[in-house]
Scaffold this motif. Structure first.
Motif, PDB file in Angstrom:
ATOM      1  N   PRO A 171      50.640  49.895  35.918  1.00  0.00           N
ATOM      2  CA  PRO A 171      51.380  49.508  37.137  1.00  0.00           C
ATOM      3  C   PRO A 171      51.173  48.045  37.518  1.00  0.00           C
ATOM      4  CG  PRO A 171      49.461  50.849  37.700  1.00  0.00           C
ATOM      5  CD  PRO A 171      49.601  50.905  36.206  1.00  0.00           C
ATOM      6  N   ILE A 172      50.033  47.484  37.137  1.00  0.00           N
ATOM      7  CA  ILE A 172      49.770  46.074  37.461  1.00  0.00           C
ATOM      8  C   ILE A 172      50.710  45.187  36.658  1.00  0.00           C
ATOM      9  CG2 ILE A 172      48.020  44.256  37.563  1.00  0.00           C
ATOM     10  CD1 ILE A 172      45.885  46.469  37.593  1.00  0.00           C
ATOM     11  N   VAL A 173      50.834  45.485  35.362  1.00  0.00           N
ATOM     12  CA  VAL A 173      51.734  44.709  34.502  1.00  0.00           C
ATOM     13  C   VAL A 173      53.185  44.907  34.937  1.00  0.00           C
ATOM     14  CG1 VAL A 173      52.632  44.486  32.155  1.00  0.00           C
ATOM     15  CG2 VAL A 173      50.168  44.678  32.533  1.00  0.00           C
ATOM     16  N   GLU A 174      53.555  46.158  35.230  1.00  0.00           N
ATOM     17  CA  GLU A 174      54.947  46.456  35.583  1.00  0.00           C
ATOM     18  C   GLU A 174      55.377  45.774  36.871  1.00  0.00           C
ATOM     19  OE1 GLU A 174      55.095  50.678  35.685  1.00  0.00           O
ATOM     20  OE2 GLU A 174      55.442  50.890  33.518  1.00  0.00           O
ATOM     21  N   ASP A 233      53.267  32.196  45.277  1.00  0.00           N
ATOM     22  CA  ASP A 233      52.794  32.227  43.899  1.00  0.00           C
ATOM     23  C   ASP A 233      51.275  32.413  43.861  1.00  0.00           C
ATOM     24  OD1 ASP A 233      53.505  31.980  41.088  1.00  0.00           O
ATOM     25  OD2 ASP A 233      52.357  30.126  41.118  1.00  0.00           O
ATOM     26  N   LYS A 234      50.599  31.768  44.789  1.00  0.00           N
ATOM     27  CA  LYS A 234      49.142  31.917  44.867  1.00  0.00           C
ATOM     28  C   LYS A 234      48.771  33.352  45.258  1.00  0.00           C
ATOM     29  CE  LYS A 234      47.026  28.322  46.255  1.00  0.00           C
ATOM     30  NZ  LYS A 234      46.503  27.202  47.076  1.00  0.00           N
ATOM     31  N   VAL A 235      49.557  33.961  46.121  1.00  0.00           N
ATOM     32  CA  VAL A 235      49.320  35.354  46.514  1.00  0.00           C
ATOM     33  C   VAL A 235      49.460  36.284  45.305  1.00  0.00           C
ATOM     34  CG1 VAL A 235      50.383  37.283  47.774  1.00  0.00           C
ATOM     35  CG2 VAL A 235      49.834  35.169  48.972  1.00  0.00           C
ATOM     36  N   ARG A 236      50.417  36.000  44.435  1.00  0.00           N
ATOM     37  CA  ARG A 236      50.566  36.833  43.228  1.00  0.00           C
ATOM     38  C   ARG A 236      49.273  36.812  42.403  1.00  0.00           C
ATOM     39  NH1 ARG A 236      52.453  36.815  37.653  1.00  0.00           N
ATOM     40  NH2 ARG A 236      52.403  34.540  37.622  1.00  0.00           N
ATOM     41  N   SER A 237      48.683  35.642  42.256  1.00  0.00           N
ATOM     42  CA  SER A 237      47.423  35.530  41.509  1.00  0.00           C
ATOM     43  C   SER A 237      46.317  36.356  42.169  1.00  0.00           C
ATOM     44  CB  SER A 237      46.987  34.062  41.423  1.00  0.00           C
ATOM     45  OG  SER A 237      47.957  33.279  40.767  1.00  0.00           O
ATOM     46  N   ILE A 238      46.264  36.290  43.500  1.00  0.00           N
ATOM     47  CA  ILE A 238      45.245  37.056  44.240  1.00  0.00           C
ATOM     48  C   ILE A 238      45.468  38.550  44.062  1.00  0.00           C
ATOM     49  CG2 ILE A 238      44.392  37.599  46.559  1.00  0.00           C
ATOM     50  CD1 ILE A 238      45.064  34.655  47.304  1.00  0.00           C
ATOM     51  N   LEU A 239      46.729  38.981  44.105  1.00  0.00           N
ATOM     52  CA  LEU A 239      47.051  40.404  43.954  1.00  0.00           C
ATOM     53  C   LEU A 239      46.690  40.909  42.563  1.00  0.00           C
ATOM     54  CD1 LEU A 239      50.478  40.410  45.813  1.00  0.00           C
ATOM     55  CD2 LEU A 239      48.433  41.652  46.540  1.00  0.00           C
ATOM     56  N   ILE A 240      46.904  40.084  41.550  1.00  0.00           N
ATOM     57  CA  ILE A 240      46.525  40.473  40.183  1.00  0.00           C
ATOM     58  C   ILE A 240      45.016  40.682  40.114  1.00  0.00           C
ATOM     59  CG2 ILE A 240      46.350  39.652  37.797  1.00  0.00           C
ATOM     60  CD1 ILE A 240      49.049  38.167  38.301  1.00  0.00           C
ATOM     61  N   ARG A 241      44.272  39.724  40.639  1.00  0.00           N
ATOM     62  CA  ARG A 241      42.811  39.813  40.611  1.00  0.00           C
ATOM     63  C   ARG A 241      42.316  41.031  41.392  1.00  0.00           C
ATOM     64  NH1 ARG A 241      41.583  35.116  42.805  1.00  0.00           N
ATOM     65  NH2 ARG A 241      41.108  35.926  44.880  1.00  0.00           N
ATOM     66  N   ASN A 242      42.848  41.235  42.601  1.00  0.00           N
ATOM     67  CA  ASN A 242      42.403  42.370  43.429  1.00  0.00           C
ATOM     68  C   ASN A 242      42.791  43.713  42.819  1.00  0.00           C
ATOM     69  OD1 ASN A 242      41.341  40.534  45.191  1.00  0.00           O
ATOM     70  ND2 ASN A 242      42.921  40.755  46.747  1.00  0.00           N
ATOM     71  N   SER A 243      43.968  43.757  42.167  1.00  0.00           N
ATOM     72  CA  SER A 243      44.413  45.007  41.541  1.00  0.00           C
ATOM     73  C   SER A 243      43.509  45.391  40.383  1.00  0.00           C
ATOM     74  CB  SER A 243      45.858  44.863  41.046  1.00  0.00           C
ATOM     75  OG  SER A 243      46.759  44.704  42.123  1.00  0.00           O
TER      76      SER A 243
END
Length: 690
Positions: A171-174, A233-243
């Protein structure tokens, strides 16, 4: 190696930098600005190994000089390398899981490639490079192929010990292995798709920054700003890390709630007020139709004020019908068909203009609303009154006096909805409506210039409590429109909705909230002075242009407040105007063509003109789309709109300097002058409108 140089620290006068190529190179570099900013990752060019492409995990990307001779190819490879580094950092440098970086980066550049202009794709057609071949051959993009692809692993030298993909990654990749610009155009409908030549959507804007265009289109839609794009865009990076650390579901729910709490803080809302995100303003109307159906046992009549200045699909949505051929969750449906589970309702339309195209008076509108409500009450039906504050042409109705009069009617079952989709409101205005028990619809994509398609319902405390007590499910057909996560977790009625998350909606709202935050950080004195200064100039400029005629010249807004206190809703911020050629209003088709020409580079049409004319023709000017309005009683025409958006103020305060603030406002006023000059230039070359 002494032949390795940081990419931004070199400028060799090769053929690439010659005059005919410079504009092309500048365009590629502008697109590179949408690539994530990853801290402490150097991009290094190598002249000693011109064909090298190497990823040094958590340190650098080395790209051979031969790639730079093909800028689009270099762009794709660097986009891959930076995305790989972003995911590697999110994994906390776990070498054994580096295959996830291969999978995610490859998925991102596949989408990135699809969002390139057609001309750029053509430059890659005959090239034989690993990433380009993998992109073209979709079969190679499956995760199994990626795991076994030793050529991808050779970029970074980390061997993959895994033979299976971790199920928690899926789900993270999708959801997050997507370029931010793609996320900003997903989870809406087909109107957000961009064309392959100019990369513009139906509203004339892009899902990534377009700083080369003058933008005063906030009555319709705006391209996302550089500031909001970078923050998102920075939030996307944070969401990837947190996920990866805490799990995808937990991270996503926390993010959705954070966005709603940020909205509550911005507008100073009571915590008991509930917020429901929706992909668009029309989707908000469908949500209203569903909510009113489950909280009232009576037959329902929707009274739609300003029916000629709301979204084109609103009336259909209120009837519980499909308003497009695809839903925000990408289900194919048939426009106009009834959505499963909706009861039959009546919709009474009360347009701002009469059958001859003349604007009705405030008194006439109030009378029509009162009569419609009274007759509906006498039939024993539940009234849902949709009021307007403000419309796409800047009007408000009905009056506050009319609402007070309605409150004197006995046995009236009514819910008032305020269409605040333009969000040309101050926090106190929203609070005032909610305190009266009204539901307010808003978007972050009009005045606040967030990406198009970020809508929301704000429900007052009393309505929230009523819905919370209901044990009836929402209409079954809404599973094609909304996820359970879009609705309050405590409500029973939404339990049957789809699983999943609309990251497009979340990311658009994140960008909009960024704009709201910086607008309200501008001191109120300068903010309000800037608003008046800019709006007065626009109004005067339109009146002074002999080939333009404002439609608001002889009317006053239908204000609900009589207060002398300054407020964004008490001043005209949308300026619609007719366009004339030889003393005749342009036809609808020519006004629409004018809109397109203004938003385009026309320099190739003026090659033999002076440099001043060429520069004027080249300037892209994005203003509000054409709205059909009759000129007098019998001439079909349309108006274009110049509108104040929050960025006029917030981007002027970027230096936090008073003198520079007003100078920056003046610079944007100069842009208005250029827009009007370009209209005149097009009119002086009427063949362009044919």
């Amino acid at each position: 190696m002494t032949n390795n140089i940081l990419i931004e620290n070199q400028y060799n006068r090769t053929i690439l930098f010659e005059k005919e190529n410079v504009n092309y190179l500048v365009r590629i570099l502008k697109r590179f600005n949408t690539v994530p900013k990853v801290n402490n990752i150097n991009i290094i060019t190598s002249t000693s190994a011109p064909t090298i492409f190497k990823i040094v995990p958590n340190k650098s990307i080395i790209i051979g000089s031969s790639y730079l001779d093909k800028p689009v190819l270099a762009l794709v490879y660097l986009r891959y390398g930076i995305e790989w580094q972003l995911w590697y950092k999110a994994l906390n440098n776990e070498k054994k899981d580096a295959v996830l970086c291969d999978i995610a980066a490859l998925e991102v550049i596949r989408i990135f490639y699809n969002l390139l202009p057609k001309d750029d794709k053509e430059k890659l057609e005959d090239l034989d490079y690993l990433l380009i071949n993998l992109i073209k051959n979709d079969a190679d993009l499956c995760t199994v192929s990626t795991i076994k692809n030793e050529e991808l692993q050779s970029f970074h030298g980390l061997k993959n010990p895994n033979t299976e993909v971790n199920s928690s990654w899926k789900p993270i990749v999708e959801n997050l292995a997507r370029p931010t610009e793609y996320l900003l155009m997903s989870g809406g409908d087909l109107r957000l798709n961009i064309d392959e030549i100019h990369l513009l959507n139906k509203y004339g804007c892009r899902p990534f920054p377009r700083p080369d265009a003058f933008t005063f289109a906030s009555s319709t839609a705006s391209s996302v700003s550089n500031f909001a794009f970078d923050k998102t865009d920075k939030v996307r990076s944070i969401l990837i890390r947190n996920s990866l650390k805490n799990g995808f579901k937990e991270t996503t729910i926390e993010f959705s709630e954070l966005l709603k709490n940020n909205l509550r803080k911005i507008f100073k809302l009571n915590e008991e007020c509930e917020i429901i995100f929706s992909p668009s303003g029309t989707d908000s109307s469908l949500q209203i139709a569903a909510i009113t159906q489950i909280i009232s046992d009576k037959e329902i009549t929707h009274i739609l004020v300003a029916s000629d200045e709301t979204g084109s699909g609103v009336a259909s949505a209120l009837k519980g019908c499909h308003f497009e051929n695809t839903t925000a969750l990408n289900y194919p449906i048939k426009k106009g068909d009834k959505i499963e589970g909706f009861r039959d309702v009546d919709v009474i339309k009360i347009p701002f203009r009469d059958e001859n195209g003349a604007l009705k008076s405030a008194k006439q509108l109030d009378e029509e609303v009162f009569n419609a409500v009274s007759k509906t009450k006498d039939l024993g039906r539940h009234v849902v009154l949709h009021t307007m504050d403000q419309s796409k042409l800047g009007y408000q109705a009905p009056s506050d006096q009319l609402i007070k009069k309605l409150n004197t009617l006995e046995d009236l079952s009514i819910q008032i909805i305020v269409d605040g989709s333009q969000l040309r409101l101050d926090p106190k205005d929203i609070q005032n409506y909610l305190n009266k028990g009204y539901i307010v619809t808003i978007t972050g994509s009009k005045f606040f210039t967030g990406p198009p398609y970020c809508g929301a319902l704000i429900l007052p405390k009393n309505v929230n409590k009523l819905i919370h007590s209901v044990k009836t499910s929402l209409p079954a057909g809404l599973t094609q429109y909304y996820n359970h996560s879009d609705w309050p977790a405590s409500w029973f009625c939404s339990n049957e909705l789809s699983d999943g998350y609309n990251y497009g909606s979340y990311m658009r709202w994140n960008a909009a909230i960024v704009e709201m935050d910086r607008y309200y950080k501008t001191p109120i004195l300068y903010r309000n002075m800037g608003v008046e200064m800019f709006c007065n100039f626009v109004e005067d400029s339109i009146k002074d242009a002999g080939f333009l005629e404002p439609i608001y010249a002889d009317e006053a807004k239908t204000n609900s407040y009589n207060s002398k206190e300054f407020g964004i809703r008490n001043i005209r911020t949308i300026f619609p105007f007719f366009i004339f050629k030889d003393n005749e209003a342009l036809s609808v088709d020519k006004v629409k063509k004018m809109y397109t020409l203004l938003n385009s580079d026309l320099s190739d049409q003026f090659e033999d003109s002076s440099i001043e004319i060429i520069r004027l023709a080249a300037q892209k000017c994005h203003i509000g789309q054409a709205v059909n309005v009759k000129y007098t009683n019998d001439i079909a025409s349309a108006v274009l709109r110049i509108s104040l958006g929050s960025r006029v103020i917030s981007e002027s305060w970027v230096n936090r300097d008073i003198s520079l603030f007003f100078r920056n406002i003046e610079l944007q006023m100069n842009q208005i002058t250029i827009i009007i000059k370009k209209i005149e230039l097009i009119l002086s070359n009427p063949e362009l409108l044919d």
